[in-house]
Scaffold this motif. Sequence first.
Motif, mmCIF file in Angstrom:
data_model
loop_
_atom_site.group_PDB
_atom_site.id
_atom_site.type_symbol
_atom_site.label_atom_id
_atom_site.label_comp_id
_atom_site.label_asym_id
_atom_site.label_seq_id
_atom_site.Cartn_x
_atom_site.Cartn_y
_atom_site.Cartn_z
ATOM 1 N N GLU A 87 -32.256 62.178 64.620
ATOM 2 C CA GLU A 87 -31.996 62.939 63.539
ATOM 3 C C GLU A 87 -31.584 62.397 62.390
ATOM 4 O O GLU A 87 -30.657 61.468 62.320
ATOM 5 N N PRO A 88 -32.315 62.790 61.230
ATOM 6 C CA PRO A 88 -31.652 62.103 60.115
ATOM 7 C C PRO A 88 -30.308 62.627 59.485
ATOM 8 O O PRO A 88 -30.008 63.633 59.927
ATOM 9 N N SER A 89 -29.612 61.847 58.882
ATOM 10 C CA SER A 89 -28.529 62.210 58.141
ATOM 11 C C SER A 89 -28.816 63.224 57.116
ATOM 12 O O SER A 89 -29.675 63.252 56.520
ATOM 13 N N LEU A 90 -28.121 63.980 56.793
ATOM 14 C CA LEU A 90 -28.218 65.251 55.756
ATOM 15 C C LEU A 90 -27.143 65.140 54.508
ATOM 16 O O LEU A 90 -26.053 65.198 54.783
ATOM 17 N N LEU A 91 -27.873 64.993 53.284
ATOM 18 C CA LEU A 91 -26.861 64.645 52.358
ATOM 19 C C LEU A 91 -26.598 66.152 51.477
ATOM 20 O O LEU A 91 -27.860 66.632 51.416
ATOM 21 N N TYR A 92 -25.624 66.410 51.043
ATOM 22 C CA TYR A 92 -25.211 67.640 50.459
ATOM 23 C C TYR A 92 -24.384 67.506 49.239
ATOM 24 O O TYR A 92 -23.582 66.353 49.080
ATOM 25 N N LEU A 93 -24.323 68.604 48.281
ATOM 26 C CA LEU A 93 -23.578 68.427 47.101
ATOM 27 C C LEU A 93 -21.886 68.780 47.660
ATOM 28 O O LEU A 93 -21.584 69.146 48.816
ATOM 29 N N THR A 94 -21.033 67.964 46.996
ATOM 30 C CA THR A 94 -19.679 68.529 47.098
ATOM 31 C C THR A 94 -19.178 69.159 45.836
ATOM 32 O O THR A 94 -19.812 69.316 44.872
ATOM 33 N N LYS A 95 -17.887 69.798 45.873
ATOM 34 C CA LYS A 95 -17.397 70.634 44.617
ATOM 35 C C LYS A 95 -17.382 69.535 43.555
ATOM 36 O O LYS A 95 -17.614 70.061 42.463
ATOM 37 N N ARG A 96 -17.200 68.232 43.807
ATOM 38 C CA ARG A 96 -17.195 67.182 42.664
ATOM 39 C C ARG A 96 -18.515 67.226 41.963
ATOM 40 O O ARG A 96 -18.680 67.296 40.550
ATOM 41 N N SER A 97 -19.501 67.309 42.688
ATOM 42 C CA SER A 97 -20.707 67.093 42.141
ATOM 43 C C SER A 97 -21.426 68.390 41.390
ATOM 44 O O SER A 97 -21.755 68.479 40.339
ATOM 45 N N PHE A 98 -21.048 69.790 42.022
ATOM 46 C CA PHE A 98 -21.011 71.029 41.503
ATOM 47 C C PHE A 98 -20.557 71.217 40.316
ATOM 48 O O PHE A 98 -20.964 71.483 39.236
ATOM 49 N N ASP A 99 -19.286 70.486 40.218
ATOM 50 C CA ASP A 99 -18.347 70.622 38.958
ATOM 51 C C ASP A 99 -19.081 69.764 37.687
ATOM 52 O O ASP A 99 -19.063 70.143 36.729
ATOM 53 N N GLU A 100 -19.396 68.597 38.220
ATOM 54 C CA GLU A 100 -20.320 67.805 37.085
ATOM 55 C C GLU A 100 -21.450 68.563 36.681
ATOM 56 O O GLU A 100 -21.763 68.496 35.445
ATOM 57 N N LEU A 101 -22.160 69.180 37.400
ATOM 58 C CA LEU A 101 -23.406 69.978 36.937
ATOM 59 C C LEU A 101 -23.049 70.887 36.111
ATOM 60 O O LEU A 101 -23.789 71.172 35.071
ATOM 61 N N SER A 102 -21.969 71.842 36.528
ATOM 62 C CA SER A 102 -21.468 72.801 35.860
ATOM 63 C C SER A 102 -21.016 72.652 34.371
ATOM 64 O O SER A 102 -21.388 73.027 33.386
ATOM 65 N N ARG A 103 -20.233 71.393 34.255
ATOM 66 C CA ARG A 103 -19.516 70.897 33.069
ATOM 67 C C ARG A 103 -20.495 70.648 32.275
ATOM 68 O O ARG A 103 -20.628 70.722 31.025
ATOM 69 N N GLY A 104 -21.656 70.003 32.456
ATOM 70 C CA GLY A 104 -22.700 69.256 31.732
ATOM 71 C C GLY A 104 -23.886 70.283 31.639
ATOM 72 O O GLY A 104 -24.792 70.032 30.725
ATOM 73 N N GLY A 105 -23.571 71.695 31.811
ATOM 74 C CA GLY A 105 -24.747 72.531 31.503
ATOM 75 C C GLY A 105 -26.061 72.340 32.255
ATOM 76 O O GLY A 105 -26.970 72.800 31.619
ATOM 77 N N HIS A 106 -26.003 71.613 33.169
ATOM 78 C CA HIS A 106 -27.268 71.467 34.058
ATOM 79 C C HIS A 106 -27.905 72.237 34.867
ATOM 80 O O HIS A 106 -28.547 72.391 35.542
ATOM 81 N N LEU A 107 -26.863 73.665 34.804
ATOM 82 C CA LEU A 107 -27.383 74.434 36.066
ATOM 83 C C LEU A 107 -27.537 75.872 35.116
ATOM 84 O O LEU A 107 -27.625 77.002 35.682
ATOM 85 N N SER A 108 -27.870 75.738 33.796
ATOM 86 C CA SER A 108 -27.867 76.805 32.848
ATOM 87 C C SER A 108 -29.269 77.826 33.281
ATOM 88 O O SER A 108 -29.264 79.072 33.003
ATOM 89 N N ASP A 109 -30.382 77.148 33.748
ATOM 90 C CA ASP A 109 -31.413 78.144 34.287
ATOM 91 C C ASP A 109 -31.597 78.471 35.555
ATOM 92 O O ASP A 109 -32.363 78.830 35.844
ATOM 93 N N TYR A 110 -30.217 78.172 36.196
ATOM 94 C CA TYR A 110 -30.125 78.937 37.638
ATOM 95 C C TYR A 110 -29.288 80.110 37.581
ATOM 96 O O TYR A 110 -28.422 80.279 36.476
ATOM 97 N N PRO A 111 -29.283 81.155 38.569
ATOM 98 C CA PRO A 111 -28.302 82.150 38.380
ATOM 99 C C PRO A 111 -26.862 81.547 38.620
ATOM 100 O O PRO A 111 -26.736 80.364 39.143
ATOM 101 N N HIS A 112 -25.922 82.138 37.907
ATOM 102 C CA HIS A 112 -24.660 81.881 37.922
ATOM 103 C C HIS A 112 -24.164 81.761 39.575
ATOM 104 O O HIS A 112 -24.233 82.525 40.365
ATOM 105 N N PHE A 113 -23.491 80.585 39.842
ATOM 106 C CA PHE A 113 -22.646 80.512 41.302
ATOM 107 C C PHE A 113 -21.484 79.809 40.898
ATOM 108 O O PHE A 113 -20.991 79.061 40.012
#
Length: 164
Positions: free
Chosen positions: A74-100
């Motif tokens: 089975e392949p390893s599965l890669l996921y986001l962490t809170k740190r990468s989520f915070d990076e996306l949020s701070r950088g405005g990279h999620l502005s076209d998605y629903p707020h999470f």
Amino acid sequence: MPERSKRKKIEPQARNVEIFRALFESRLMTLNHIKDLYFNGSYEAAKKGTQRLKAAGYLRDRGVHRGRDRGVYEPSLLYLTKRSFDELSRGGHLSDYPHFTWKQLEKRIDVSPLTIPHEIEVLNIKTSLSCAFKRTPGVELMDFLTWPRLYEFRAAQQIGRAHV
């Protein structure tokens, strides 16, 4: 020693942000998906890049899922962490998605073992199309989104006539 002090310090580059955003969209990816989509097919470059991101706390590899070890094939599965989520949020990279919030996203990325094969198949299609389009002059894949909510729209209703 606290967990944070063991993390390697790296500043996410544009490609890393693209990977984070893709993981936000798709919930999980395998190293092969990341290799083909973001490292021009170079397995070694993708492996080293994802290892650095995991060591820095931006990605996690869920080898154990809900108490069950990942099988040998089975392949390893890669996921986001809170740190990468915070990076996306701070950088405005999620502005076209629903707020999470992170709590909401944590629930979303806790993918059922029954759903994982479907998610991998969707990513296989995305990867195949993306690689084929890269090799085709004059063709570019602009977006590959799987969230129906992103395609919602309102139509004005006019009684008595239909506009086509």
